[in-house]
Design a protein around this motif. Sequence first.
Motif, mmCIF file in Angstrom:
data_model
loop_
_atom_site.group_PDB
_atom_site.id
_atom_site.type_symbol
_atom_site.label_atom_id
_atom_site.label_comp_id
_atom_site.label_asym_id
_atom_site.label_seq_id
_atom_site.Cartn_x
_atom_site.Cartn_y
_atom_site.Cartn_z
ATOM 1 N N HIS A 1 16.258 -9.998 -11.952
ATOM 2 C CA HIS A 1 17.080 -10.237 -13.080
ATOM 3 C C HIS A 1 18.670 -10.514 -12.752
ATOM 4 O O HIS A 1 19.404 -11.622 -13.182
ATOM 5 N N THR B 1 8.431 -18.085 -16.248
ATOM 6 C CA THR B 1 9.619 -18.630 -16.675
ATOM 7 C C THR B 1 10.101 -19.580 -15.673
ATOM 8 O O THR B 1 9.904 -19.666 -14.562
ATOM 9 N N GLU B 2 11.542 -20.067 -16.271
ATOM 10 C CA GLU B 2 12.267 -20.860 -15.295
ATOM 11 C C GLU B 2 12.724 -19.784 -14.345
ATOM 12 O O GLU B 2 12.956 -18.670 -14.425
ATOM 13 N N HIS C 1 16.108 -20.152 -13.390
ATOM 14 C CA HIS C 1 17.570 -20.012 -13.708
ATOM 15 C C HIS C 1 18.282 -20.142 -12.581
ATOM 16 O O HIS C 1 18.214 -21.007 -11.837
ATOM 17 N N ASN C 2 19.161 -19.036 -12.146
ATOM 18 C CA ASN C 2 20.124 -19.255 -10.789
ATOM 19 C C ASN C 2 19.303 -19.262 -9.437
ATOM 20 O O ASN C 2 20.129 -19.273 -8.535
ATOM 21 N N GLY D 1 20.179 -14.148 -13.265
ATOM 22 C CA GLY D 1 21.370 -14.422 -14.432
ATOM 23 C C GLY D 1 20.864 -13.992 -15.720
ATOM 24 O O GLY D 1 19.727 -13.782 -15.985
ATOM 25 N N ALA D 2 21.812 -13.602 -16.670
ATOM 26 C CA ALA D 2 21.308 -13.213 -18.018
ATOM 27 C C ALA D 2 20.399 -13.889 -18.757
ATOM 28 O O ALA D 2 19.793 -13.361 -19.676
ATOM 29 N N ASP D 3 20.432 -15.264 -18.507
ATOM 30 C CA ASP D 3 19.671 -16.239 -19.083
ATOM 31 C C ASP D 3 18.077 -15.984 -18.982
ATOM 32 O O ASP D 3 17.067 -16.291 -19.870
ATOM 33 N N LEU D 4 17.709 -15.338 -17.793
ATOM 34 C CA LEU D 4 16.128 -14.894 -17.498
ATOM 35 C C LEU D 4 15.912 -13.732 -18.693
ATOM 36 O O LEU D 4 14.836 -13.850 -19.200
ATOM 37 N N VAL E 1 16.985 -13.516 -21.703
ATOM 38 C CA VAL E 1 16.912 -14.242 -22.868
ATOM 39 C C VAL E 1 15.535 -15.044 -22.974
ATOM 40 O O VAL E 1 14.704 -14.812 -24.031
ATOM 41 N N GLU E 2 15.275 -15.620 -22.034
ATOM 42 C CA GLU E 2 13.857 -16.216 -22.042
ATOM 43 C C GLU E 2 12.731 -15.239 -22.024
ATOM 44 O O GLU E 2 11.811 -15.215 -22.673
#
Length: 175
Positions: free
Chosen positions: A38, A63-64, A66-67, A42-45, A47-48
């Motif tokens: 995590h 999930t994607e 992300h970074n 990054g923080a978007d993970l 959120v997903e």
Amino acid sequence: MTRMTVHLGDITDLMVDAIVNAANESLAPGGGVCGAIHRAAGADLAVECAALGHCPTGEAVITEGHNLAPTRIIHAVGPVWQGGGSGEAALLALAYARSLQLAAQKGCRSVAFPAISTGIYGLPAEQAARIAVNTVAGVLASEPRIRQVIFCCFSEESAALHQAALDQLEDPDVQ
Ligand code: AR6
């Protein structure tokens, strides 16, 4: 062809199509490898993951990345050790198998696993390594879409246990 290998290091550094996270049922950012993934993604993970909401023990969601370099993260929920009589072995095997199934469905040809459930969740490391290697070998035998699986271990002891389990496999074709 060698399809399964052992690597000693941080899973967030690996260049593969998908890395597997040792997640919890709430898919919340936790400690251990989950915390590391995590932080690196990054923080978007989070959120997903929050939008997905929940994943039962023995299952996995995707999930994607992300970074992170891998395009996908597979969040597999291993069992918590309760002494061995609560289906822990079968649930751990299922978590590995479901992760590979998702990877194949999404076109991920290379996948890296941490030693799921052997940290905070407390499974005996030797038993867990055998289950991990035998389960992955079994899936790969009938899943040609996945070309490479890396057992990414965070200690020399864990790496040695996974290598020993690999060395004991009977079918050299999936090794
Ligand atoms: N790269 C690879 N392996 C790692 C890394 C890393 N960066 N960091 C730790 N490990 P654990 P669990 C190893 O505790 O037992 C979380 O809070 C570690 O040494 O991460 O399945 C989740 O959110 C160990 O061998 O996962 C859940 O709540 C292995 O990864 C809970 O912990 C797994 O240890 C899951 O517990």
